[in-house]
Design a protein around this motif. Structure first.
Motif, PDB file in Angstrom:
ATOM      1  N   ALA A   2       0.863  -1.047  -0.060  1.00 19.64           N
ATOM      2  CA  ALA A   2       0.032   0.033   0.065  1.00 19.64           C
ATOM      3  C   ALA A   2       0.813   1.319  -0.125  1.00 19.64           C
ATOM      4  CB  ALA A   2      -1.026   0.014   0.976  1.00 19.64           C
ATOM      5  N   ALA A   3       2.090   1.320   0.607  1.00 11.70           N
ATOM      6  CA  ALA A   3       2.880   2.486   0.736  1.00 11.70           C
ATOM      7  C   ALA A   3       4.174   1.989   1.383  1.00 11.70           C
ATOM      8  CB  ALA A   3       2.326   3.549   1.692  1.00 11.70           C
ATOM      9  N   GLY A   4       5.162   2.950   1.568  1.00 10.24           N
ATOM     10  CA  GLY A   4       6.479   2.472   2.236  1.00 10.24           C
ATOM     11  C   GLY A   4       6.426   1.917   3.567  1.00 10.24           C
ATOM     12  N   ARG A   5       5.484   2.325   4.322  1.00  7.24           N
ATOM     13  CA  ARG A   5       5.183   1.550   5.811  1.00  7.24           C
ATOM     14  C   ARG A   5       5.406  -0.078   5.773  1.00  7.24           C
ATOM     15  NH1 ARG A   5       0.243   3.655   4.279  1.00  7.24           N
ATOM     16  NH2 ARG A   5      -1.476   2.344   4.302  1.00  7.24           N
ATOM     17  N   GLU A   6       4.913  -0.457   4.620  1.00  7.23           N
ATOM     18  CA  GLU A   6       4.804  -1.931   4.546  1.00  7.23           C
ATOM     19  C   GLU A   6       5.997  -2.528   3.771  1.00  7.23           C
ATOM     20  OE1 GLU A   6       1.296  -3.023   2.431  1.00  7.23           O
ATOM     21  OE2 GLU A   6       0.048  -2.277   3.796  1.00  7.23           O
ATOM     22  N   ILE A   7       7.120  -1.738   3.539  1.00  8.14           N
ATOM     23  CA  ILE A   7       8.383  -2.382   2.989  1.00  8.14           C
ATOM     24  C   ILE A   7       9.174  -3.384   3.489  1.00  8.14           C
ATOM     25  CG2 ILE A   7       9.860  -0.673   4.115  1.00  8.14           C
ATOM     26  CD1 ILE A   7       9.937  -1.309   0.343  1.00  8.14           C
TER      27      ILE A   7
ATOM     28  N   LEU B 241      16.112  -0.829   4.301  1.00  8.09           N
ATOM     29  CA  LEU B 241      15.361   0.253   3.388  1.00  8.09           C
ATOM     30  C   LEU B 241      14.251   1.041   4.390  1.00  8.09           C
ATOM     31  CD1 LEU B 241      13.680  -2.967   1.222  1.00  8.09           C
ATOM     32  CD2 LEU B 241      15.617  -1.245   0.800  1.00  8.09           C
ATOM     33  N   SER B 242      14.887   1.482   5.516  1.00  4.26           N
ATOM     34  CA  SER B 242      14.106   2.275   6.402  1.00  4.26           C
ATOM     35  C   SER B 242      13.808   3.480   5.735  1.00  4.26           C
ATOM     36  CB  SER B 242      14.876   2.519   7.591  1.00  4.26           C
ATOM     37  OG  SER B 242      16.192   3.009   7.435  1.00  4.26           O
ATOM     38  N   ALA B 243      14.717   4.022   4.814  1.00  3.60           N
ATOM     39  CA  ALA B 243      14.347   5.188   4.092  1.00  3.60           C
ATOM     40  C   ALA B 243      13.055   5.286   3.457  1.00  3.60           C
ATOM     41  CB  ALA B 243      15.726   5.708   3.217  1.00  3.60           C
ATOM     42  N   LEU B 244      12.948   3.997   2.874  1.00  4.05           N
ATOM     43  CA  LEU B 244      11.606   4.062   1.909  1.00  4.05           C
ATOM     44  C   LEU B 244      10.435   3.900   2.623  1.00  4.05           C
ATOM     45  CD1 LEU B 244      12.878   1.771  -0.893  1.00  4.05           C
ATOM     46  CD2 LEU B 244      11.955   4.053  -1.223  1.00  4.05           C
ATOM     47  N   ARG B 245      10.438   3.740   4.068  1.00  6.77           N
ATOM     48  CA  ARG B 245       9.266   3.574   4.742  1.00  6.77           C
ATOM     49  C   ARG B 245       8.491   5.065   4.710  1.00  6.77           C
ATOM     50  NH1 ARG B 245      12.177   1.295  10.115  1.00  6.77           N
ATOM     51  NH2 ARG B 245      12.386  -0.704   9.508  1.00  6.77           N
ATOM     52  N   ASP B 246       9.077   6.121   4.201  1.00  5.96           N
ATOM     53  CA  ASP B 246       8.038   7.317   3.997  1.00  5.96           C
ATOM     54  C   ASP B 246       7.887   7.660   2.700  1.00  5.96           C
ATOM     55  OD1 ASP B 246       8.972   8.271   6.676  1.00  5.96           O
ATOM     56  OD2 ASP B 246      10.709   8.956   6.107  1.00  5.96           O
ATOM     57  N   PHE B 247       8.076   6.637   2.028  1.00  2.00           N
ATOM     58  CA  PHE B 247       7.472   6.636   0.364  1.00  2.00           C
ATOM     59  C   PHE B 247       5.964   6.660   0.552  1.00  2.00           C
ATOM     60  CE2 PHE B 247       6.335   5.560  -3.664  1.00  2.00           C
ATOM     61  CZ  PHE B 247       7.471   6.207  -4.433  1.00  2.00           C
ATOM     62  N   ASP B 248       5.557   7.618  -0.131  1.00  2.05           N
ATOM     63  CA  ASP B 248       3.811   7.800  -0.298  1.00  2.05           C
ATOM     64  C   ASP B 248       3.363   7.382  -1.590  1.00  2.05           C
ATOM     65  OD1 ASP B 248       1.461   8.663   0.592  1.00  2.05           O
ATOM     66  OD2 ASP B 248       1.603  10.630   0.020  1.00  2.05           O
ATOM     67  N   GLY B 249       2.703   6.261  -1.545  1.00  2.00           N
ATOM     68  CA  GLY B 249       1.791   5.824  -2.544  1.00  2.00           C
ATOM     69  C   GLY B 249       2.179   4.181  -2.693  1.00  2.00           C
ATOM     70  N   PRO B 250       1.183   3.550  -3.638  1.00  2.00           N
ATOM     71  CA  PRO B 250       1.389   2.412  -3.841  1.00  2.00           C
ATOM     72  C   PRO B 250       2.652   1.717  -4.297  1.00  2.00           C
ATOM     73  CG  PRO B 250      -0.603   3.127  -4.619  1.00  2.00           C
ATOM     74  CD  PRO B 250       0.078   4.288  -4.403  1.00  2.00           C
ATOM     75  N   MET B 251       3.072   0.726  -4.017  1.00  2.00           N
ATOM     76  CA  MET B 251       4.604   0.218  -4.472  1.00  2.00           C
ATOM     77  C   MET B 251       4.238  -1.336  -4.861  1.00  2.00           C
ATOM     78  SD  MET B 251       6.206   1.247  -0.880  1.00  2.00           S
ATOM     79  CE  MET B 251       8.040   1.338  -1.506  1.00  2.00           C
ATOM     80  N   VAL B 252       5.072  -1.992  -5.869  1.00  2.00           N
ATOM     81  CA  VAL B 252       4.961  -3.273  -6.120  1.00  2.00           C
ATOM     82  C   VAL B 252       6.536  -3.905  -6.255  1.00  2.00           C
ATOM     83  CG1 VAL B 252       4.629  -2.983  -8.563  1.00  2.00           C
ATOM     84  CG2 VAL B 252       3.871  -5.155  -7.515  1.00  2.00           C
ATOM     85  N   GLU B 253       6.635  -4.962  -5.707  1.00  2.00           N
ATOM     86  CA  GLU B 253       7.697  -5.678  -5.837  1.00  2.00           C
ATOM     87  C   GLU B 253       7.530  -6.621  -6.943  1.00  2.00           C
ATOM     88  OE1 GLU B 253      11.505  -7.478  -2.921  1.00  2.00           O
ATOM     89  OE2 GLU B 253       9.243  -8.311  -2.612  1.00  2.00           O
ATOM     90  N   MET B 254       8.521  -6.509  -7.917  1.00  2.00           N
ATOM     91  CA  MET B 254       8.675  -7.500  -8.984  1.00  2.00           C
ATOM     92  C   MET B 254       9.845  -8.334  -8.648  1.00  2.00           C
ATOM     93  SD  MET B 254       9.485  -6.720 -12.844  1.00  2.00           S
ATOM     94  CE  MET B 254       9.315  -7.917 -14.341  1.00  2.00           C
ATOM     95  N   GLY B 255       9.760  -9.669  -8.693  1.00  2.00           N
ATOM     96  CA  GLY B 255      10.796 -10.758  -8.282  1.00  2.00           C
ATOM     97  C   GLY B 255      10.750 -11.769  -8.817  1.00  2.00           C
ATOM     98  N   ARG B 256      11.740 -12.716  -8.876  1.00  2.00           N
ATOM     99  CA  ARG B 256      11.953 -13.997  -9.450  1.00  2.00           C
ATOM    100  C   ARG B 256      11.649 -14.015 -10.906  1.00  2.00           C
ATOM    101  NH1 ARG B 256      14.370 -15.090  -5.022  1.00  2.00           N
ATOM    102  NH2 ARG B 256      14.131 -17.452  -4.190  1.00  2.00           N
ATOM    103  N   PHE B 257      12.209 -12.926 -11.325  1.00  2.00           N
ATOM    104  CA  PHE B 257      11.936 -12.722 -13.081  1.00  2.00           C
ATOM    105  C   PHE B 257      12.751 -13.639 -13.754  1.00  2.00           C
ATOM    106  CE2 PHE B 257      12.830 -11.364 -17.228  1.00  2.00           C
ATOM    107  CZ  PHE B 257      11.465 -10.667 -17.739  1.00  2.00           C
TER     108      PHE B 257
END
Length: 244
Positions: free
Chosen positions: A69-74, A85-101
């Protein structure tokens, strides 16, 4: 629901246990040589994407998406095991992790990667994603083999200071420290993984160090792409693929 066709390729979300098993089988082949399963606790919370070729029973490409939902879930991400990744906890807005490509061994058709990115673009637009991130892997654990690639990342593509991941893993290669090396651009780009090249062409950035992952026999860098910073021409190209 993601459902994209381009030419003879079709990208879709796994819908059944059999779809998920097909994705895991390709991952096991690509990441573990087919000798061991490739599965972890994150898989249960991810959407698994399959890229298939018409008439083929097995996917030619797969990756997984973990929406946040946002950086608080990183801290829920796979990447958070290896990077501070503590700096990214302040990121505002939806995020998606792309993995195992991964792409099936021996498959070199560039349209496979294009369709995969088109599927990702469709997901980003549909869910108003502001940050796409993940771990971009180099094969093997010998950093010297990628000296020019790491020098280029250091020179041009480091994360903004406000988002810069910190060292967390016990075994890392700090390519942004020490004596500067002028990269040979041709050698650097030849050594750069195709997925990472795509990130960088769209304005992506990386950590200042690579994690040595001996379990998967890779070196990987944290990679982020703020979707608002993607050049307009690239956005049009991706949306054109996503439109089919």
């Amino acid at each position: 629901m993601l459902n994209l066709r381009r030419g003879r390729y079709h990208a879709r979300i796994a819908r059944s246990p059999a779809d998920r098993e097909a994705a895991l089988a390709l991952r096991a082949l690509c990441f573990r040589g087919g000798t061991r399963p490739d599965e972890d606790v994150h898989d249960a919370f991810c959407h698994h994407v399959l890229v298939e070729e018409g008439g083929s029973a097995a996917p030619v490409c797969t990756f997984r998406l973990l929406p946040l939902a946002a950086g608080r879930e990183i801290g829920r991400s796979y990447s958070a095991q290896y990077y501070g990744l503590s700096a990214l906890r302040d990121f505002d807005g939806p995020m998606v992790e792309m993995g195992r490509f991964c792409i099936a061994p021996g498959r070199r058709d560039p349209d496979i990667l294009r369709v995969a990115w088109g599927a990702m673009a469709a997901w980003v637009d549909d869910h108003d994603v502001r940050l796409l991130f993940g771990c971009s892997s180099f094969g093997g654990t010998e950093a010297e083999a990628y000296a020019d690639a790491f020098a280029l990342l250091r020179e041009r593509h480091l994360a903004p200071r406000r988002w810069l991941p910190r060292v967390k893993a016990p075994d890392v290669f700090r390519f942004a420290c020490g004596r500067r090396r002028k990269p040979d651009l041709r050698r650097a780009m030849l050594a750069m993984p195709p997925l990472l090249r795509s990130y960088l062409l769209m304005g992506g950035w990386v950590s200042d160090h690579a994690v040595v992952d001996r379990d998967l026999d890779t070196l990987h860098v944290f990679t982020g792409l703020e979707t608002g910073a993607i050049p307009p021409a690239r956005k049009r190209l991706l949306r054109g693929v996503a439109a089919g």
